[in-house]
Design a protein around this motif. Structure first.
Motif, PDB file in Angstrom:
ATOM      1  N   ILE A 423       0.840  -1.199   0.000  1.00 24.32           N
ATOM      2  CA  ILE A 423       0.000   0.000   0.000  1.00 24.32           C
ATOM      3  C   ILE A 423       0.878   1.253   0.000  1.00 24.32           C
ATOM      4  N   LYS A 424       1.960   1.214   0.768  1.00 22.72           N
ATOM      5  CA  LYS A 424       2.898   2.337   0.771  1.00 22.72           C
ATOM      6  C   LYS A 424       3.615   2.461  -0.574  1.00 22.72           C
ATOM      7  N   TYR A 425       3.993   1.300  -1.142  1.00 19.67           N
ATOM      8  CA  TYR A 425       4.812   1.336  -2.352  1.00 19.67           C
ATOM      9  C   TYR A 425       4.035   1.799  -3.585  1.00 19.67           C
ATOM     10  N   ILE A 426       2.730   1.684  -3.561  1.00 21.79           N
ATOM     11  CA  ILE A 426       1.938   2.160  -4.693  1.00 21.79           C
ATOM     12  C   ILE A 426       2.225   3.637  -4.968  1.00 21.79           C
ATOM     13  N   LYS A 427       2.466   4.402  -3.923  1.00 19.10           N
ATOM     14  CA  LYS A 427       2.803   5.823  -4.101  1.00 19.10           C
ATOM     15  C   LYS A 427       4.066   5.988  -4.936  1.00 19.10           C
ATOM     16  N   THR A 428       5.053   5.150  -4.667  1.00 16.95           N
ATOM     17  CA  THR A 428       6.304   5.215  -5.415  1.00 16.95           C
ATOM     18  C   THR A 428       6.080   4.891  -6.883  1.00 16.95           C
ATOM     19  N   MET A 429       5.242   3.878  -7.151  1.00 18.80           N
ATOM     20  CA  MET A 429       4.955   3.514  -8.542  1.00 18.80           C
ATOM     21  C   MET A 429       4.223   4.635  -9.271  1.00 18.80           C
ATOM     22  N   GLN A 430       3.294   5.285  -8.582  1.00 11.78           N
ATOM     23  CA  GLN A 430       2.563   6.378  -9.221  1.00 11.78           C
ATOM     24  C   GLN A 430       3.481   7.569  -9.484  1.00 11.78           C
ATOM     25  N   LYS A 431       4.439   7.799  -8.609  1.00  9.09           N
ATOM     26  CA  LYS A 431       5.393   8.885  -8.835  1.00  9.09           C
ATOM     27  C   LYS A 431       6.264   8.582 -10.053  1.00  9.09           C
ATOM     28  N   ALA A 432       6.630   7.327 -10.236  1.00  9.60           N
ATOM     29  CA  ALA A 432       7.521   6.937 -11.330  1.00  9.60           C
ATOM     30  C   ALA A 432       6.818   6.858 -12.673  1.00  9.60           C
ATOM     31  N   GLY A 433       5.566   6.429 -12.659  1.00  9.97           N
ATOM     32  CA  GLY A 433       4.892   6.195 -13.935  1.00  9.97           C
ATOM     33  C   GLY A 433       3.576   6.914 -14.113  1.00  9.97           C
ATOM     34  N   GLY A 434       3.206   7.744 -13.142  1.00  9.04           N
ATOM     35  CA  GLY A 434       1.894   8.361 -13.203  1.00  9.04           C
ATOM     36  C   GLY A 434       0.862   7.473 -12.530  1.00  9.04           C
ATOM     37  N   GLU A 435      -0.310   8.023 -12.350  1.00 14.18           N
ATOM     38  CA  GLU A 435      -1.355   7.292 -11.628  1.00 14.18           C
ATOM     39  C   GLU A 435      -1.654   5.935 -12.236  1.00 14.18           C
ATOM     40  N   LEU A 436      -1.631   5.853 -13.580  1.00 18.82           N
ATOM     41  CA  LEU A 436      -2.027   4.618 -14.243  1.00 18.82           C
ATOM     42  C   LEU A 436      -1.017   3.489 -14.058  1.00 18.82           C
ATOM     43  N   ALA A 437       0.152   3.790 -13.528  1.00 20.49           N
ATOM     44  CA  ALA A 437       1.139   2.730 -13.300  1.00 20.49           C
ATOM     45  C   ALA A 437       0.613   1.687 -12.318  1.00 20.49           C
ATOM     46  N   CYS A 438      -0.163   2.116 -11.339  1.00 17.31           N
ATOM     47  CA  CYS A 438      -0.759   1.201 -10.352  1.00 17.31           C
ATOM     48  C   CYS A 438      -1.871   1.948  -9.645  1.00 17.31           C
TER      49      CYS A 438
END
Length: 856
Positions: A423-438
């Motif tokens: 749940i915490k890491y989803i923020k990192t994925m969204q920062k790297a790829g935008g919201e649609l990344a995860c």
């Protein structure tokens, strides 16, 4: 006449060419392969003849060895059986490649589902053109790749299939011979189970080599035909489950998610970089140097020197591409702007993430995690038993939706700890790829509204903000009971003030309806009808509360798991079912058979797009069922359900599956990181058995129970109660009902009860086997009768012939497998041969599964 022409083309382009190249394969300069290739035709004919005569597999094998005296020593016999398996595995690949090479000539038989035909109509019909544009503005197609183990060739074999397919298209005999030799020497079996990251790497091959060029091509086609859609980036989307799907797979942890997220980004940027090198080779003019250097730097670094914490550089890439296009337009007569447009379109489509990673976990794990939230943040928190005893209204009323920070140092349950971590890491994925990344969290086994509301609280307790929560919470309803209460669950959510505000911000709700467990739970017809009925009810409650609803269908593989003619299913949605968006899982043999090459993927994605448009633009009156038709299907579903439950509750049901099928050996084949069953160390219970393992076991038995059982009794009862004319009329008028029946016919075409006919006289299982055989014969009779044909699948000769050839190819594998099962029953577990025959069984499973690609 048209059907006869299709069959003739298939005969010439596939079946005849297969026999030709298979003869070539038999003469390859490998001593063992050559010898086996020469012997295999005799072995195959022997198996066909004896199976037809209902001889048991053990006798079939032993009689064959008696005819060939050189195989008198036990291990010599076993060695030959292993070599036959290896040879047949490669025959399956050869047949796959020949079918793929001939696809353009043989595959486009269902003109009603072609997007191109609709586009052509729109070109001369302004009113239709406007309707299509309006529909596509609010329409999307999402294909979600899963790692469910229904077919996995090693990456090396996938590469050979691709190259062999191209060589066959070009009739390049020299290259075909070389590739067949490579195929003969390339191992098919992995010695170790794949990790979730390994599974992601396997599927990334399809992303890079198929979906990347195909989706951008179709997207370009839509933009050129409907100019107002050029700015819409996400008509076709990709989802991804490896590394994110935790449900019942303890091997998926946050580290897996991190690795897969990085992998997808790297693979994507390397695809971008290859395209950019073509661009740079052509655009050598003044005025673009700085923009080119910017792109060189960002694309190269992300391809080969990825940062530990990457950023979303999509806007930066688009900005530089648009600047290059402006220079070309203003100073160089627009030369090569099409190359710039092509790369820009791909970047707009795939961003920095390639495919959105979905996170999935079972509701039982999420409830455990929520207990920790309550203990740490709620004053006077109730213990688990007290909270569980609350009514649903009381539970939802007690939730506080506080933004807090948890202390997570002393969590004993690793699955709960992983839930908080991801749940915490989803923020990192969204920062790297935008919201649609995860941006999606799927709740398996979702039974009540509080399952979703508690998950929202898990996010708020791990650094997320209630007013800015870019996550879609997706309930998965799968069992018959869950499907029946789904509408009430969603009504409770739609009226909850916090969730109501959330879905307004998210502009809609996605609901996943799974197929596999509902089939295991209620049988084929009841599962199909329960899902369709749930869709009607969920559509009604969503429209009542003005919620834009998206159905996400957990379909794929054989008809027993919702596969079959999926496009026909979507094209037949009546006005009572929301169909503005199409989302479905694609998995295993579905990926390789329907999306394994450019031609097949292009065609099948086109079909799905057109199916979504057709149900709105050209609705058929019969696709919206009236009350009488619903009552008719409900009555048949009840009869079918009772028949299936009688079998499922039979005291020998699970014991038969364990003893006579290769179920217990599925855990030993290294094609998946997922366990065969939940609660891995406990005694096998039907509810713990994974649906894929359940369906696969019946498929290996060649009895296919989940794909037909109960349908024959339902149709027979309709005839006996004077409803037969109504049933036939429904088959002609309702695309949905016709698809259910046609898919059942496809499943039936894979069944061969002769393989297990010796069990009819078995002291323990004889009557049980006869019960299943009787329902098979009954179902076959009524499926042929309802279609007014002479045999199963008369309306689909190409599919029928493909299935027949594949069944012929793998028949020796099936015989070897059941021979080995019979031999094991005679051996002590400490006997050295016990391990040998066990290995024979596991090796046959691969070939039988892989050959079933047309089950998808």
């Amino acid at each position: 006449m048209r059907i006869e022409k299709q069959e003739t083309i298939y005969q010439n382009e596939v079946l005849t060419r297969f026999e030709l190249y298979n003869s070539l394969f038999q003469t390859l300069p490998f001593q063992k392969i050559k010898y086996t290739g020469a012997l295999l035709p005799f072995f195959t004919l022997h198996c066909e003849r004896e199976v037809e005569n209902q001889v048991d597999p053990k006798t079939i094998i032993e009689d064959f060895f008696e005819k060939y005296g050189q195989y008198q020593q036990g291990m010599d016999k076993v060695d030959l059986l292993f070599r036959i398996i290896q040879y047949i595995e490669r025959r399956v690949v050869l047949f796959d490649a020949i079918e793929d090479a001939a696809f353009v000539k043989t595959g486009r038989s269902e003109d009603a589902y072609l997007l191109g035909s609709l586009v052509n109509q729109a070109a001369s019909d302004e009113d239709l053109n406007e309707k299509i544009i309006e529909k596509l503005k609010n329409f999307s197609l999402r294909l979600v790749l899963t790692a469910h183990p229904t077919q996995f060739y090693p990456g090396e074999v996938l590469g050979i299939i691709t190259d062999l397919t191209q060589a066959l298209k070009n009739n390049d005999l020299d290259n075909i011979v070389l590739l067949l030799q490579q195929l003969g020497k390339t191992p098919f079996i992995k010695k170790e189970k794949p990790t979730p990251v390994d599974e992601a790497i396997s599927l990334a091959w399809f992303l890079e080599n198929v979906f990347y060029p195909v989706i951008s091509t179709i997207r370009k086609q839509l933009g050129s035909n409907f100019e107002s859609l050029e700015s819409k980036d996400q008509i076709i989307q990709l989802g991804f489950w490896p590394g994110g799907d935790r449900d019942g797979n303890p091997n998926v942890r946050v580290e897996s998610t991190k690795e897969v997220s990085a992998l997808l980004r790297t693979v994507l940027f390397r695809a971008y970089y290859r395209d950019f090198r073509v661009l740079r080779r052509r655009i050598t003019f003044r005025g673009v140097e700085q923009y080119m250097n910017n792109l060189q730097s960002v694309l190269y670094d992300n391809s080969f020197n990825p940062a530990d914490e990457p950023e979303n550089v999509k806007p930066y890439i688009i900005e530089n591409l648009e600047a290059i296009k402006d220079v070309l337009t203003e100073r160089h007569n627009g030369l090569f702007t099409e190359l710039v447009d092509d790369l820009a379109l791909k970047v707009k489509t795939f961003g920095c993430y390639f495919a959105s990673i979905d996170i999935r976990q079972d509701s039982s794990i999420l409830r455990k995690a929520h207990q920790i939230v309550r203990e740490q943040t709620y004053p006077n928190a109730l213990n688990k038993e007290q909270f569980d005893d609350l009514s649903e209204q009381e539970k939802n009323g007690s939730l506080q939706f506080k933004e807090t920070t948890l202390s997570l140092d002393n969590i004993d349950d690793p699955l709960v700890a992983d839930t908080f971590d991801v749940i915490k890491y989803i923020k990192t994925m969204q920062k790297a790829g935008g919201e649609l990344a995860c941006h999606r969290f799927i709740i398996s086994n979702c039974q009540q509204a509080s399952d979703i509301l508690q998950l929202m609280e898990l996010f708020l307790a791990n650094g997320w903000n209630i007013d800015e929560l870019p996550i879609d919470f997706v309930p998965l309803f799968e069992t018959v009971d869950d499907l029946e209460r789904a509408a009430n669950v969603m009504k409770m959510l739609y009226t909850h003030p916090v969730y109501q505000k959330h879905i307004k911000e998210r502009k809609g709700q996605t609901i996943m309806l799974g197929f596999s467990d509902s089939t295991k739970d209620g049988g084929y017809l009841r599962a199909n009808w329960s899902i369709y009925k749930a869709k009607i009810e969920l559509t009604a409650v969503s429209r009542e509360h003005e919620v834009d609803l998206t159905f996400f269908d957990g379909r794929g593989g054989p008809p027993a798991r919702g596969g079959g003619k999926t496009q026909a299913f979507y094209a037949s949605m009546g006005s009572e079912v929301e169909n503005n968006h199409i989302e479905l899982t694609i998995q295993g043999q579905t990926i390789s058979s329907l999306y394994g090459s450019f031609d097949t993927a292009h065609y099948n994605i086109e079909q799905l797009l057109q199916a979504g448009l057709a149900s709105t633009l050209n609705p058929k009156p019969g696709d919206t069922l009236n009350d009488g038709e619903k009552a008719l299907i409900e009555a048949m579903a009840d009869v079918s359900h009772k028949k299936f439950l009688d079998l499922r509750h039979h005291p020998l049901f699970l014991e038969y599956l364990e003893e006579k099928s290769p179920l217990k050996f599925l855990s030993e084949i290294n094609i998946s990181s997922r366990p065969v069953k939940r609660n891995g160390n406990s005694k096998l219970r039907l509810e713990d058995l994974r649906a894929i393992s359940f369906v696969t076991s019946w498929s290996q038995l060649k009895q296919g129970i989940p794909g037909f059982y109960g349908v024959g009794s339902a149709l027979e009862n309709a005839e006996k109660t004077g409803k037969w004319d109504d049933v036939q009329a429904l088959y002609r008028s309702s695309g949905m009902f016709k698809t259910i029946i046609d898919n059942c016919s496809m499943a039936m075409s894979k069944i061969n009860f002769n393989i297990t006919s010796h069990l009819a006289e078995d002291e323990k299982y004889g009557d049980f086997w006869k019960t299943m055989k009787e329902e098979y014969e009954r179902t076959k009779k009524y499926l042929v009768k309802i279609s007014n044909g002479d045999s199963l699948m008369d309306e689909f000769p190409v599919d029928r012939d493909s299935i027949a050839m594949r069944e012929r190819i793998i028949l020796p594998l099936v015989v070897i497998q059941h021979y080995s099962i019979q031999k094991l029953s005679e051996l002590d577990e400490n006997d050295p041969l016990h391990k040998v025959y066990s290995k024979l069984i596991t090796r046959t499973i691969f070939g039988i599964v892989n050959a079933g690609r047309n089950l998808a």
